[in-house]
Write an enzyme that holds these catalytic residues in place. Structure first.
Site, short mmCIF file in Angstrom:
data_model
loop_
_atom_site.label_atom_id
_atom_site.label_comp_id
_atom_site.label_asym_id
_atom_site.label_seq_id
_atom_site.Cartn_x
_atom_site.Cartn_y
_atom_site.Cartn_z
N PHE A 59 28.96 29.96 9.37
CA PHE A 59 28.74 31.38 9.65
C PHE A 59 29.54 32.27 8.67
O PHE A 59 28.96 32.94 7.81
CB PHE A 59 29.10 31.63 11.12
N ASN A 99 30.30 19.63 6.12
CA ASN A 99 29.75 18.38 6.67
C ASN A 99 28.39 18.61 7.33
O ASN A 99 27.77 17.68 7.83
CB ASN A 99 30.73 17.70 7.63
N LEU A 100 27.96 19.87 7.35
CA LEU A 100 26.65 20.26 7.90
C LEU A 100 26.51 19.85 9.37
O LEU A 100 25.42 19.49 9.81
CB LEU A 100 25.51 19.71 7.03
N ALA A 160 36.38 25.53 6.85
CA ALA A 160 35.88 24.35 7.56
C ALA A 160 36.75 24.03 8.76
O ALA A 160 37.98 24.08 8.68
CB ALA A 160 35.84 23.14 6.61
N SER A 191 43.34 31.88 13.32
CA SER A 191 42.72 32.47 14.51
C SER A 191 43.69 33.30 15.32
O SER A 191 44.83 32.89 15.56
CB SER A 191 42.17 31.34 15.40
N TYR A 203 41.94 24.30 21.05
CA TYR A 203 41.40 24.93 19.83
C TYR A 203 42.46 25.86 19.22
O TYR A 203 42.73 25.81 18.02
CB TYR A 203 40.12 25.73 20.14
#
Ligand code: UDP
Length: 335
Positions: free
Chosen positions: A15, A36-37, A81, A124, A147
């Site tokens: 994104f 890594n899709l 990533a 983050s 996370y």
């Protein structure tokens, strides 16, 4: 002919990463994407098909070697990533640590081997936990779930590489980024994908609580411009908060999308309001947001068909997906 500088974008098919690539190509960089899709999609970069200044390689940062040729001659590394879904982190903490922490260390080592002029880490705002607002960079750190912990440990590694190995780094703690191509993985989370799919399916939007909670949403192109500024500045070793400095109620989002609602229980561990104090990034980098919330939501609505194949979340499936979350975080009494 001047040689274009090379920017390595990890997670560049994702994104934020794909919008970063748009900006880099526009600003005269050659962009090298590794992804890594899993969360990312090549279709996010389809607009650049045939552009010789873009390469895309399917590489997983959990296995990348510092000697990998993708690092060769890279001027800057923009590291996006990672695993971004919040709710599943309570069930799979090992995955988050191996990708967001160990994977970051591997990318740092590659950047060090290539002697890049700047490494910029996508950190983050979840590191602040249930924070006082508006939140400054010196606010105490208190991650509430795996996370948040993993992203913060990745950030710690980035600054460790700065102190120990003199790697020129900066980090940006992103508050709530939104915009076209916002991820639509199978996991529950990211309110925009949930609501837009519900709207398309003619189902009610699942509003958590009464919708009066606020998030400091920032449109993704404004996120990308901040990262470019952080890469191009002479400053190093800095961390900046990044938001619009203008939190919006969830019910305002509902109003802009338009449609029925159904209410869901408040999630423990989640702040009632997120709000970035952006004084530092504005002063250091001269950065300013350009896209208003109304305009940003309008851009997403104009491309709502992109969420056609996104998972449809309904109260029952949300209750199931958040069961473990409530089990562990509910008992803390935090809300
Ligand atoms: N939210 C909501 N309904 C949903 C998912 C999220 O009302 O189905 C709310 C959630 O309570 C939060 C906001 O939307 O206030 C943003 O949630 P998201 O998970 O996107 O980001 P975060 O909570 O990490 O800020």
């Amino acid at each position: 002919m001047t040689v274009k500088p090379i920017a390595l974008v990890t997670g560049g098919a994702g994104f934020i990463g794909s919008h970063m690539v748009d900006l880099l190509l526009d600003r005269g960089y050659r962009a090298r994407v590794i992804d890594n899709l899993v969360g990312g999609r090549e279709s996010n970069l389809a607009q650049h098909a045939g552009n010789p200044d873009l390469t895309i390689e399917r590489i997983d940062i959990r296995a990348i070697e510092p000697s990998n040729s993708v690092f060769s001659d890279a001027r800057i590394v923009l590291h996006f990533a990672g695993i971004g879904d919040i709710v599943p982190s309570i069930e799979k903490p090992i995955d988050y640590m191996s990708t967001n922490v160990q994977g970051t260390v591997r990318v740092l080592e590659g950047a060090r081997a290539a002697s890049v002029s700047k490494f910029v880490y996508a950190a983050s705002s979840s590191c602040y936990g249930l924070a006082d607002v508006p939140t400054r960079e010196d606010h105490p750190i208190a991650p509430q779930y795996p996370y948040a912990l993993s992203k913060y440990m990745g950030e710690e590694a980035v600054f460790h590489w700065h102190r120990v190995y003199d790697l020129p780094v900066n980090a940006i703690r992103i508050f709530n980024a939104y915009g076209t191509r916002v991820r639509t993985t199978g996991a529950y989370g990211a309110v925009f994908g949930v609501f837009l799919k519900q709207k398309l399916a003619g189902k009610p939007m699942t509003v958590v609580g009464d919708g009066s909670q606020r998030r400091d949403f920032l449109y993704v192109t404004d996120v990308a411009s901040a990262f470019l500024a952080a890469a191009e500045t002479d400053m190093t070793g800095e961390v900046w908060n990044l938001g619009a400095n203008n939190p919006q109620e969830i019910r305002r989002l509902v109003e802009l999308i338009g449609g029925d609602t159904v209410h869901m229980p408040t999630r423990p561990g989640e702040p009632y309001c997120t709000w970035a104090d952006t004084t530092k990034i504005e002063r250091h980098l001269g950065w300013r947001p350009h896209i208003s919330f109304e305009e940003g939501v309008g851009r997403m609505m104009a491309e709502i068909d992109a969420w056609q194949d996104a998972p449809l979340w309904e109260p029952d499936s949300i209750a199931k997906a958040t069961q473990t979350w409530f089990r562990y975080l509910g008992k803390k009494g935090a809300a």
